[in-house]
Scaffold this active site. Structure first.
Site, PDB file in Angstrom:
ATOM      1  N   LYS A  19      21.506 -11.516 -33.448  1.00 14.48           N
ATOM      2  CA  LYS A  19      20.287 -11.425 -34.142  1.00 14.48           C
ATOM      3  C   LYS A  19      19.570 -12.724 -33.558  1.00 14.48           C
ATOM      4  O   LYS A  19      18.179 -12.739 -33.475  1.00 14.48           O
ATOM      5  CB  LYS A  19      20.435 -11.776 -35.665  1.00 14.48           C
ATOM      6  N   LYS A  24      18.569  -0.386 -38.839  1.00 11.08           N
ATOM      7  CA  LYS A  24      17.327  -0.551 -39.345  1.00 11.08           C
ATOM      8  C   LYS A  24      16.481  -1.548 -38.558  1.00 11.08           C
ATOM      9  O   LYS A  24      15.283  -1.608 -38.500  1.00 11.08           O
ATOM     10  CB  LYS A  24      17.444  -1.184 -40.799  1.00 11.08           C
ATOM     11  N   LYS A  34      23.396   1.516 -31.107  1.00 12.22           N
ATOM     12  CA  LYS A  34      23.583   1.770 -32.619  1.00 12.22           C
ATOM     13  C   LYS A  34      22.376   2.003 -33.426  1.00 12.22           C
ATOM     14  O   LYS A  34      21.405   1.545 -33.292  1.00 12.22           O
ATOM     15  CB  LYS A  34      24.248   0.484 -32.850  1.00 12.22           C
TER      16      LYS A  34
HETATM   17  P1  ADP Z   1      21.665  -1.796 -40.476  1.00 12.16           P
HETATM   18  O1  ADP Z   1      22.514  -2.061 -38.903  1.00 12.16           O
HETATM   19  O2  ADP Z   1      20.856  -0.522 -40.359  1.00 12.16           O
HETATM   20  O3  ADP Z   1      20.868  -2.979 -41.036  1.00 12.16           O
HETATM   21  P2  ADP Z   1      23.655  -2.430 -42.502  1.00 12.16           P
HETATM   22  O4  ADP Z   1      23.963  -3.565 -41.669  1.00 12.16           O
HETATM   23  O5  ADP Z   1      22.855  -2.331 -43.605  1.00 12.16           O
HETATM   24  O6  ADP Z   1      22.786  -1.403 -41.203  1.00 12.16           O
HETATM   25  O7  ADP Z   1      24.899  -1.339 -42.611  1.00 12.16           O
HETATM   26  C1  ADP Z   1      25.070  -0.910 -43.905  1.00 12.16           C
HETATM   27  C2  ADP Z   1      26.615  -0.410 -43.891  1.00 12.16           C
HETATM   28  O8  ADP Z   1      26.440   0.856 -42.683  1.00 12.16           O
HETATM   29  C3  ADP Z   1      27.895  -1.192 -42.994  1.00 12.16           C
HETATM   30  O9  ADP Z   1      29.151  -0.582 -43.443  1.00 12.16           O
HETATM   31  C4  ADP Z   1      27.890  -0.624 -41.562  1.00 12.16           C
HETATM   32  O10 ADP Z   1      28.896  -0.935 -40.703  1.00 12.16           O
HETATM   33  C5  ADP Z   1      27.250   0.849 -41.607  1.00 12.16           C
HETATM   34  N1  ADP Z   1      26.590   1.219 -40.568  1.00 12.16           N
HETATM   35  C6  ADP Z   1      25.171   0.746 -40.140  1.00 12.16           C
HETATM   36  N2  ADP Z   1      24.632   1.181 -39.182  1.00 12.16           N
HETATM   37  C7  ADP Z   1      25.863   2.112 -38.602  1.00 12.16           C
HETATM   38  C8  ADP Z   1      25.967   3.014 -37.327  1.00 12.16           C
HETATM   39  N3  ADP Z   1      25.104   3.241 -36.569  1.00 12.16           N
HETATM   40  N4  ADP Z   1      27.007   3.756 -37.130  1.00 12.16           N
HETATM   41  C9  ADP Z   1      28.151   3.483 -38.071  1.00 12.16           C
HETATM   42  N5  ADP Z   1      28.310   2.769 -39.081  1.00 12.16           N
HETATM   43  C10 ADP Z   1      26.926   1.922 -39.222  1.00 12.16           C
END
Ligand code: ADP
Ligand code: TRP
Length: 326
Positions: free
Chosen positions: A110, A197, A194
């Site tokens: 980040k 959001k 990946k």
């Molecule tokens: P983001 O990356 O969109 O901010 P979060 O960090 O809030 O998502 O992730 C919430 C949950 O979803 C976590 O357990 C994370 O490991 C899972 N997750 C998020 N993006 C992915 C992805 N592209 N593939 C698999 N799992 C994901």
């Protein structure tokens, strides 16, 4: 066995969240004692808009409930309704080596993404985030944490913190284990990175049909002609997403057709949309029903917080006694 996971209300939930975190968690509620919460304190490290936080919190609750989370079978609540998390986070922070946090990839990534001169956006909360996450997990005597691969390192930090606390102050916390969805790996976004959001590459679980279709049609592909065989069909983003959404037969059929040549990327993306739309048909119906009764969602979260708080208070008390605060 107790399982726990949290999801941030920092934007619309997407296919990565669904396959990486929500589905595994929903399956687990049938077999285990499950604790699932909306990580609104965590969302503060990246989102500073109160109106949006409130809206996203409601959206996340609706998405989870519509996806099959059953508040009778698990404890479902909002993190800030159990403020014990922040108190334990402070206690844990006093035994967390700086080096442990310095090494966290998600923080480093980040920071690297922020433009020069935007150092103000690197807040202390972002750096300390794994300690709050450790508190979330340790407060509930969690044995297993179902998360996506990207959270593996945070779980290792939690384990290190628990072991260290137990070593210094005596046996207090259960040392948890991560349950990583290896079979799902990382769900790719519309740009092949990946799905996240924060990368602007998501396919939401819920949204306008037109804009969702547009998003899928915008998935980046190469310039090979439709007739050309594609020996690397399994690497195609749309194929990877169809694998998650459709039956094995249907997904294999798409992949074989792409590999053989003759199917254009436009048709493939239309196919992806169809698979997506039918996969989430029942979800959309349940979500609309729930959205029509906002009082119900509020009651579910409040009841969940009351149950969570009993456990959180007990563990916090135990930790405070162990370190001589009471
Ligand atoms: P983001 O990356 O969109 O901010 P979060 O960090 O809030 O998502 O992730 C919430 C949950 O979803 C976590 O357990 C994370 O490991 C899972 N997750 C998020 N993006 C992915 C992805 N592209 N593939 C698999 N799992 C994901
Ligand atoms: N850090 C997780 C994420 O960004 C969300 C989260 C917060 C979490 N606390 C947690 C996940 C505790 C599992 C357990 O995805």
């Amino acid at each position: 066995m107790r399982v726990l996971t949290g999801i941030q209300p920092s934007g619309a939930l997407h296919l990565g969240n669904y396959f990486g975190a929500m589905l595994p968690a929903i399956r687990l509620q049938e077999e285990e004692e499950a604790f699932y919460f909306i990580a609104d304190y965590h969302s503060m490290t990246s989102l500073t808009d109160a109106v949006r936080r409130r809206q996203y919190t409601l959206d996340v609750a609706l998405d989870w409930l519509a996806a099959g989370l059953n508040p009778e079978r698990c404890v479902f609540w909002k993190q800030s309704d159990t403020p014990e998390h922040t108190e334990l986070a402070w206690i844990l922070s006093t035994i967390t080596p700086m080096g442990l946090l310095d090494r966290c990839h998600s923080y480093k990534d980040k920071v690297a993404k922020l433009a020069d001169g935007d150092a103000g956006a690197v807040n202390h909360g972002l750096f300390a985030y794994p300690v709050l996450m450790a508190a979330d997990i340790l407060l509930y005597g969690t044995h297993v944490v179902p998360v996506g691969k990207d959270q593996k390192q945070h779980l290792e930090v939690t384990r290190d913190i628990a072991i260290k606390f137990n070593h210094i102050y005596g046996e207090t916390f259960v040392v948890p284990e991560a349950r990583i969805q290896e079979s799902v790996a990382l769900v790719p976004g519309t740009d092949g990175q990946k799905m996240s959001k924060s990368y602007g590459n998501i396919i939401e679980l819920h949204g306008e049909e037109k804009s969702l279709r547009k998003r899928m049609m915008s998935i980046q592909m190469d310039s090979r002609s439709p007739s050309e065989p594609k020996p690397d069909a399994e690497k195609n983003i749309a194929i990877q997403l169809i694998r998650l959404l459709a039956s094995t037969e249907v997904a294999t059929d798409y992949e074989d057709r792409l590999r053989a040549g003759g199917m254009g990327y436009g048709d493939l993306k239309k196919g992806l949309f169809e698979q997506y739309w039918s996969h989430f048909g029942a979800f959309r119906e349940r979500r609309a029903e729930l959205a029509a009764k906002p009082g119900y969602v509020r009651d579910v979260l409040e009841a969940g917080a009351r149950r969570a708080r009993v456990v959180a208070k007990e563990t916090l008390e135990k930790a405070k006694v162990a370190c001589g605060l009471c």
